[in-house]
Every structure is written in C-alpha cells, then in structure tokens.
Design an enzyme around this catalytic site. Structure first.
Site, PDB file in Angstrom:
ATOM      1  N   LEU A  10      -1.568  -6.202 -20.069  1.00 12.09           N
ATOM      2  CA  LEU A  10      -1.618  -6.918 -18.542  1.00 12.09           C
ATOM      3  C   LEU A  10       0.019  -7.030 -18.242  1.00 12.09           C
ATOM      4  CD1 LEU A  10      -4.304  -9.362 -18.881  1.00 12.09           C
ATOM      5  CD2 LEU A  10      -4.338  -7.146 -17.687  1.00 12.09           C
ATOM      6  N   SER A 128      -0.682   7.939 -11.734  1.00 11.11           N
ATOM      7  CA  SER A 128       0.410   8.242 -11.184  1.00 11.11           C
ATOM      8  C   SER A 128       0.475   7.179  -9.936  1.00 11.11           C
ATOM      9  CB  SER A 128       0.768   9.546 -10.681  1.00 11.11           C
ATOM     10  OG  SER A 128       2.094   9.697 -10.141  1.00 11.11           O
ATOM     11  N   LYS A 183      -0.875  15.199 -16.258  1.00 11.54           N
ATOM     12  CA  LYS A 183       0.053  14.247 -15.678  1.00 11.54           C
ATOM     13  C   LYS A 183       1.610  14.571 -16.104  1.00 11.54           C
ATOM     14  CE  LYS A 183       1.655  10.218 -14.282  1.00 11.54           C
ATOM     15  NZ  LYS A 183       2.504   9.546 -15.045  1.00 11.54           N
ATOM     16  N   HIS A 186       2.934  16.807 -13.746  1.00 16.28           N
ATOM     17  CA  HIS A 186       2.973  16.250 -12.461  1.00 16.28           C
ATOM     18  C   HIS A 186       4.309  15.793 -12.692  1.00 16.28           C
ATOM     19  CE1 HIS A 186       3.718  12.589 -10.396  1.00 16.28           C
ATOM     20  NE2 HIS A 186       2.707  12.881  -9.327  1.00 16.28           N
ATOM     21  N   ASN A 187       4.733  15.059 -13.594  1.00 14.62           N
ATOM     22  CA  ASN A 187       6.012  14.361 -13.654  1.00 14.62           C
ATOM     23  C   ASN A 187       7.103  15.469 -13.949  1.00 14.62           C
ATOM     24  OD1 ASN A 187       4.411  11.980 -13.923  1.00 14.62           O
ATOM     25  ND2 ASN A 187       5.676  11.097 -15.459  1.00 14.62           N
ATOM     26  N   GLU A 190       7.639  16.444 -10.522  1.00 21.44           N
ATOM     27  CA  GLU A 190       8.564  15.606  -9.684  1.00 21.44           C
ATOM     28  C   GLU A 190       9.935  15.594 -10.169  1.00 21.44           C
ATOM     29  OE1 GLU A 190       6.799  11.648 -10.988  1.00 21.44           O
ATOM     30  OE2 GLU A 190       8.900  10.950 -11.303  1.00 21.44           O
ATOM     31  N   ARG A 447      17.306  44.734 -29.523  1.00 24.77           N
ATOM     32  CA  ARG A 447      16.302  44.441 -30.577  1.00 24.77           C
ATOM     33  C   ARG A 447      15.992  45.378 -31.526  1.00 24.77           C
ATOM     34  NH1 ARG A 447      11.585  42.446 -29.562  1.00 24.77           N
ATOM     35  NH2 ARG A 447      11.573  40.937 -31.014  1.00 24.77           N
TER      36      ARG A 447
HETATM   37  P1  NDP Z   1       4.993  -1.740 -20.838  1.00 25.75           P
HETATM   38  O1  NDP Z   1       5.100  -0.198 -21.044  1.00 25.75           O
HETATM   39  O2  NDP Z   1       6.257  -2.226 -20.757  1.00 25.75           O
HETATM   40  O3  NDP Z   1       3.926  -2.360 -21.833  1.00 25.75           O
HETATM   41  C1  NDP Z   1       4.047  -3.669 -22.057  1.00 25.75           C
HETATM   42  C2  NDP Z   1       2.681  -4.113 -22.528  1.00 25.75           C
HETATM   43  O4  NDP Z   1       2.400  -3.441 -23.745  1.00 25.75           O
HETATM   44  C3  NDP Z   1       2.381  -5.430 -22.521  1.00 25.75           C
HETATM   45  O5  NDP Z   1       1.270  -5.917 -22.116  1.00 25.75           O
HETATM   46  C4  NDP Z   1       2.253  -5.767 -24.187  1.00 25.75           C
HETATM   47  O6  NDP Z   1       1.665  -6.863 -24.514  1.00 25.75           O
HETATM   48  C5  NDP Z   1       1.799  -4.496 -24.531  1.00 25.75           C
HETATM   49  N1  NDP Z   1       2.182  -4.063 -25.987  1.00 25.75           N
HETATM   50  C6  NDP Z   1       3.289  -3.819 -26.659  1.00 25.75           C
HETATM   51  N2  NDP Z   1       3.104  -3.601 -27.812  1.00 25.75           N
HETATM   52  C7  NDP Z   1       1.606  -3.827 -28.249  1.00 25.75           C
HETATM   53  C8  NDP Z   1       0.953  -3.792 -29.519  1.00 25.75           C
HETATM   54  N3  NDP Z   1       1.614  -3.331 -30.585  1.00 25.75           N
HETATM   55  N4  NDP Z   1      -0.257  -4.406 -29.471  1.00 25.75           N
HETATM   56  C9  NDP Z   1      -0.805  -4.778 -28.259  1.00 25.75           C
HETATM   57  N5  NDP Z   1       0.197  -4.706 -27.004  1.00 25.75           N
HETATM   58  C10 NDP Z   1       1.089  -4.403 -27.241  1.00 25.75           C
HETATM   59  O7  NDP Z   1       3.993  -1.825 -19.503  1.00 25.75           O
HETATM   60  P2  NDP Z   1       3.610  -1.006 -18.198  1.00 25.75           P
HETATM   61  O8  NDP Z   1       2.973  -1.646 -17.469  1.00 25.75           O
HETATM   62  O9  NDP Z   1       5.104  -0.793 -17.702  1.00 25.75           O
HETATM   63  O10 NDP Z   1       3.215   0.153 -18.606  1.00 25.75           O
HETATM   64  C11 NDP Z   1       2.124   0.280 -19.325  1.00 25.75           C
HETATM   65  C12 NDP Z   1       1.760   1.952 -19.713  1.00 25.75           C
HETATM   66  O11 NDP Z   1       1.681   2.543 -18.386  1.00 25.75           O
HETATM   67  C13 NDP Z   1       3.033   2.664 -20.274  1.00 25.75           C
HETATM   68  O12 NDP Z   1       2.128   3.534 -21.276  1.00 25.75           O
HETATM   69  C14 NDP Z   1       3.660   3.347 -19.185  1.00 25.75           C
HETATM   70  O13 NDP Z   1       4.187   4.394 -19.903  1.00 25.75           O
HETATM   71  C15 NDP Z   1       2.495   3.512 -18.293  1.00 25.75           C
HETATM   72  N6  NDP Z   1       2.983   4.023 -16.914  1.00 25.75           N
HETATM   73  C16 NDP Z   1       3.746   3.008 -16.455  1.00 25.75           C
HETATM   74  C17 NDP Z   1       4.320   3.268 -14.883  1.00 25.75           C
HETATM   75  C18 NDP Z   1       5.281   2.406 -14.428  1.00 25.75           C
HETATM   76  O14 NDP Z   1       5.496   2.801 -13.201  1.00 25.75           O
HETATM   77  N7  NDP Z   1       5.761   1.463 -14.980  1.00 25.75           N
HETATM   78  C19 NDP Z   1       3.566   4.397 -14.297  1.00 25.75           C
HETATM   79  C20 NDP Z   1       2.604   4.997 -15.050  1.00 25.75           C
HETATM   80  C21 NDP Z   1       2.217   4.949 -16.202  1.00 25.75           C
HETATM   81  P3  NDP Z   1       2.527  -8.422 -24.674  1.00 25.75           P
HETATM   82  O15 NDP Z   1       2.608  -8.826 -23.332  1.00 25.75           O
HETATM   83  O16 NDP Z   1       1.865  -9.205 -25.803  1.00 25.75           O
HETATM   84  O17 NDP Z   1       3.946  -7.942 -25.151  1.00 25.75           O
END
Ligand code: NDP
Length: 478
Positions: A10, A128, A183, A186-187, A190, A447
């Site tokens: 979350l 995305s 995806k 897509h990036n 981008e 070659r």
């Molecule tokens: P982060 O990538 O910063 O990840 C943080 C979350 O991961 C926290 O909920 C954390 O839990 C959890 N976490 C990390 N390590 C573990 C573990 N070993 N076990 C369980 N939980 C773990 O969060 P974002 O919301 O930025 O991104 C989430 C995903 O979405 C990523 O894969 C990212 O690449 C992708 N994404 C992000 C975009 C963006 O704009 N940010 C866009 C599209 C995709 P805790 O709170 O306990 O630390």
C-alpha cells in the site's frame, strides 16, 4: 469473506489502486507488510468505499471471496518474489495473483510457470499512468491465462481509464509475460516521445531563438492538432512554469542530467535480443545517458562548434512549422519500431497479441495517451497484418508530405550543432526502409573476405564464398 479484490503493498500505487476499486463499488481487502500503512489508508480514505483491512496474510486471504484475486503492488524484483512465496501456500486452485508492479517480463514468465504448476493463475499486469492514473483510471495491460481474465477482466475494466469512445483501457494482452512485455515497450516508446519533444524544444530555443514561454505556446498550438497528447500538454506546462525562488524559467534552473529507472534500457536490451531495430528508443536511452555523464561533458566543453546567424522572426516561425513536421514524422517512426517489437515478441513467444488493441488501450490513462493512438488502432483495423506503420496509406502520405521539412530540420540541426539523435535516427530508419539497395551488400562482402561468412546472390539461390586469398573464384557452399 466479502472482498472481491485484494491489494497488498500500500505505497502510493497500491493505495491509489485500492481506492480506485473502492470508489467503483468493489469491496477491497487491503494489506501491507507494515500494518501502519494499512491503518493510515483506511483512516484517511475509509469513507470512499468498502475497505477490509488485515494485519496478517492469513486474515487478508480469508477476507476474499473465491476465486480470490490478489493484486501485488510492491517493489519490483525480490520483494515481489517474497510476497508471492508468502501468499501462494495460502491460496487454492483457481485463485489469481496479479503482479501490478514494473516486473521484467522474463520474471513474469518464470513466476507464471511456477504458479501454473500449483494451479494458481499468475497475471503480470502492466499498469501505466503513475499515481494519478492508479487513482483515477490507469491503462492496464494484463497477461496470464485467458481463463483468469474472465473473472478479473470486468474488475480491471471498471477501474481503467476510458478512451473517448468509452472503451475501457484494459484488455487481455496474451499469455504469461505478454502484459509486462507490452508495458515495457510502452515505456520505451515514452522515452522516445520525450526525447523527440526535448529535441524539438532545443531546436526552437537554440535555432529559432524563442523563449521558453513562447515555446510553451507553440506546444499548446501543436497540442490542438495531430500531436495532441498528454506529453505535449505537460511539456507546455513545464515550459511555461517559472521558478518561484529566482523568477527564471523553471527549465533553466533544473540540472540537465536526465535520470532513468530502467524500463527504457530493458526495452533496448530486449530489442537487441529479438533482433528488432528500435533506434528511436535506443537513441532516447543513450541521450539520457549522455546527459548524465558530467565528466565527459566537462572534458568536451569548449570543443569547436559551428557559428551561425540568428534567424529572422519570419524565418523562425517557418522553422517552427517545420519542426512540427519533423517531430510528427519521427514520432511515427518510433511508434512503428515499437509495434514491430511487439509483433516480433508475439510471434517468438506465441502470444498472439492483437496489435490494434494495444493502441486502443493506450488511448487513455497512460503516459503516451494521444489522439494519434486512435490512428494506429485504425491502421491495424484496416490491415491486421500491417508490416510497419509506415506502410499504412495515411501514415505514408503524412510522412511523405513531412519529409522535406524533416530533412531540412535535421540538416539545420547538423549545420548549427544542435544534437538531434532522435530526429536523425528516425530519418535514417525511414531512408533505410525505403532504399532500393543498402550498403549491407558491401558488409556481406567484407564478412566473407575476413571470415568466410558466405553471402547470398541477387540472381541465384544458395550460399556463396569467394576465395579472396586465392584466385578470387567463387564457390557455392550450400
Ligand atoms: P514502491 O516500489 O516504493 O514499493 C513500496 C511497497 O513495497 C511498500 O508497500 C513496501 O512495504 C513493499 N515492500 C517492499 N519490500 C517488501 C517485501 N520484501 N515484502 C513485502 N512488501 C515489501 O511502491 P510504489 O507504489 O511506488 O510502486 C509499486 C510498484 O508499482 C512497483 O513495482 C513500481 O515499479 C510499480 N509502478 C510504479 C509507478 C509509479 O508511478 N510509482 C507506475 C507504475 C508502476 P512496506 O510499507 O512494509 O515497506
């Protein structure tokens, strides 16, 4: 059990997705490794819909109706594996795990296979649109089994962005890693789009002599035409923005070293493996890399460049119009390359991806959303086997009309010493595809000369080798 969907992880993406589901009337189970985040979400946004918070994985799983659908939104890589390992033993056959993070498609293929062996559906879903998209409607690219999409599809479609014609920006892309693959592309596209826009800005500023605020206006005008897109729109916003501290244009106070998280690089690495030329994306990735090499730039600073007279006001206006043509034509090329890459992977991995549908789901929600994507959708509707977008009648006509201006802009950039790797690479690709003969014949000769690698002839079947170090007679080798 009452929850139709569960979200674990979350941070910003996961909590926004969970809220999006709740706002659409779904009961959402929410879970996070650190419980405080789960509590905070429910405390702040509980009034937006039905959330079922859980502290443990067991409670979380128990709160979901069957078949259970769990979206993982954690850090890509090891964290995703850790979470899968935690949940898989708690699930039953037919349950669905969705990884909404930015996973590499090869990891998704591996995870899908492992879980399939346990009877669990694993759906690698590209999402995305960043934080804003996750909350208000992202573009969603789910892979995995067609069966899993039957129960998952309606849920995803309900929270996805909607294109102008009302179609949800979510579709089953294809088996296993297909969703994360598209995806990634897509990036990559981008990156190419952003680089082309940056080059257009650089030309308007360095050659056209326009100030950032005026360039913002030019982009706003372009945004009313065929370049209408989210990226052009935000470009105008960024260029018009003034730094509060100094009163200077924001773009002049930002360090000119572009960063990257890696999906562009993955796209290029994968394209090399697949043997698909994606020069537009590659140049964009390299351009960011060059910008970040401070030591190289400092060492080369002061090397001689051309001197040039400034343009008159009329010339500058005419030049701006030509830059629009060059930008448009280059954009068509980089999309053509991106689609080639999807087509090739689809064939290689047996994904059977509907190429037009990819354009359709990128019309809304995602970063490259643009009016242009409806044109691509239409091109594939006319010919699902279209070998390249450049062969579509309408795109061919437009690019043909743009080509004089495009050449002029690239020539001007070269003459005036403005780096335009994106525009130039796109033009070179266009010229290479349309050329009757390429110098690759000479490459083959070289070659064969140094490595006896053989060559094929234009007039006869078979493989041939010339005895270069002997009497230079030719022998047929196959
Ligand atoms: P982060 O990538 O910063 O990840 C943080 C979350 O991961 C926290 O909920 C954390 O839990 C959890 N976490 C990390 N390590 C573990 C573990 N070993 N076990 C369980 N939980 C773990 O969060 P974002 O919301 O930025 O991104 C989430 C995903 O979405 C990523 O894969 C990212 O690449 C992708 N994404 C992000 C975009 C963006 O704009 N940010 C866009 C599209 C995709 P805790 O709170 O306990 O630390």
């Amino acid at each position: 059990a009452t929850a139709q969907i569960g979200v674990t992880g979350l941070a910003v993406m996961g909590s926004n997705l969970a809220r999006n589901f709740a706002r659409h009337g779904h009961t959402v189970a929410v879970h996070n490794r650190t419980y405080a985040k789960t509590e905070a979400l429910v405390k702040e946004h509980g009034h937006e819909g039905d959330f079922v918070p859980s502290e443990t994985a067991e409670e979380f799983v128990a709160s979901l109706v069957k078949p259970r659908r769990i979206i993982i939104m954690v850090k890509a890589g090891e964290a995703t594996d850790a979470v899968i390992d935690e949940f898989a033993p708690l699930l039953d056959e037919g349950d669905v795990i969705i990884d909404g993070g930015n996973a590499h498609f090869a990891d998704t293929r591996r995870r899908e296979k492992d879980l399939r062996d346990k009877g669990i559906h694993f759906v690698g879903a590209g999402i995305s649109g960043g934080e804003e998209g996750a909350l208000n409607g992202p573009s969603i690219m789910p892979g995995g089994s067609a069966e899993s999409y039957k129960s998952l599809g309606p849920l995803l479609e309900s929270i996805a962005a909607k294109a102008e014609d009302g179609t949800p920006c979510a579709v089953h892309v294809g088996p296993d890693g297909a969703g994360h693959f598209v995806k990634m592309v897509h990036n990559g596209i981008e990156y190419a789009d952003m680089q082309l826009i940056a080059e257009a800005y650089d030309l308007l500023r360095s050659v056209g002599g326009f100030a950032p605020e005026r360039i913002a206006e030019i982009f706003r005008n372009w945004n009313a035409g065929r370049l209408d897109s989210y990226l052009i729109e935000i470009t105008a916003e960024v260029l018009a923005h003034k730094d509060a501290a100094t009163g200077r244009p924001f773009v002049d106070v930002v360090a000119d070293e572009a960063e990257q998280k890696g999906t562009g690089r993955w796209t290029v690495q994968t394209a090399l493996d697949l043997g698909v030329p994606v020069s537009g994306i590659a140049e964009a990735v390299f351009a960011r890399s060059v910008s970040g090499h401070k030591e190289l730039r400092e060492a080369a600073n002061g090397l001689p460049g051309p001197s040039a007279e400034p343009l008159s006001a009329t010339e500058a206006e005419e030049f701006a119009a030509r830059v629009e043509e060059a930008l448009y034509a280059s954009k068509v090329v980089s999309y053509a390359q991106g689609w080639n890459m999807i087509a090739k992977a689809s064939e290689e991995y047996g994904w059977d991806i509907d190429l037009g549908a990819m354009a359709a789901i990128w019309r809304g929600g995602c970063i490259i959303r643009a009016a242009f994507l409806d044109r691509i959708r239409a091109a594939f509707a006319t010919d699902p086997q279209l070998p390249t977008l450049l062969a579509d009648r309408q795109f061919a006509e437009e690019v043909g009309r743009a080509q004089d201006a495009w050449r002029e802009v690239v020539a001007t950039a070269v003459r005036r010493g403005v780096p335009t790797p994106g525009f130039s690479a796109a033009l070179a690709y266009y010229d290479a595809l349309r050329a009757e003969r390429l110098p690759a014949a000479l490459t083959q000769g070289q070659r064969d000369f140094f490595g006896a690698h053989t060559y094929r002839r234009t007039d006869r079947e078979g493989s041939f080798h010339t005895l270069w170090s002997g009497d230079r007679s030719e022998e047929q080798t196959a």
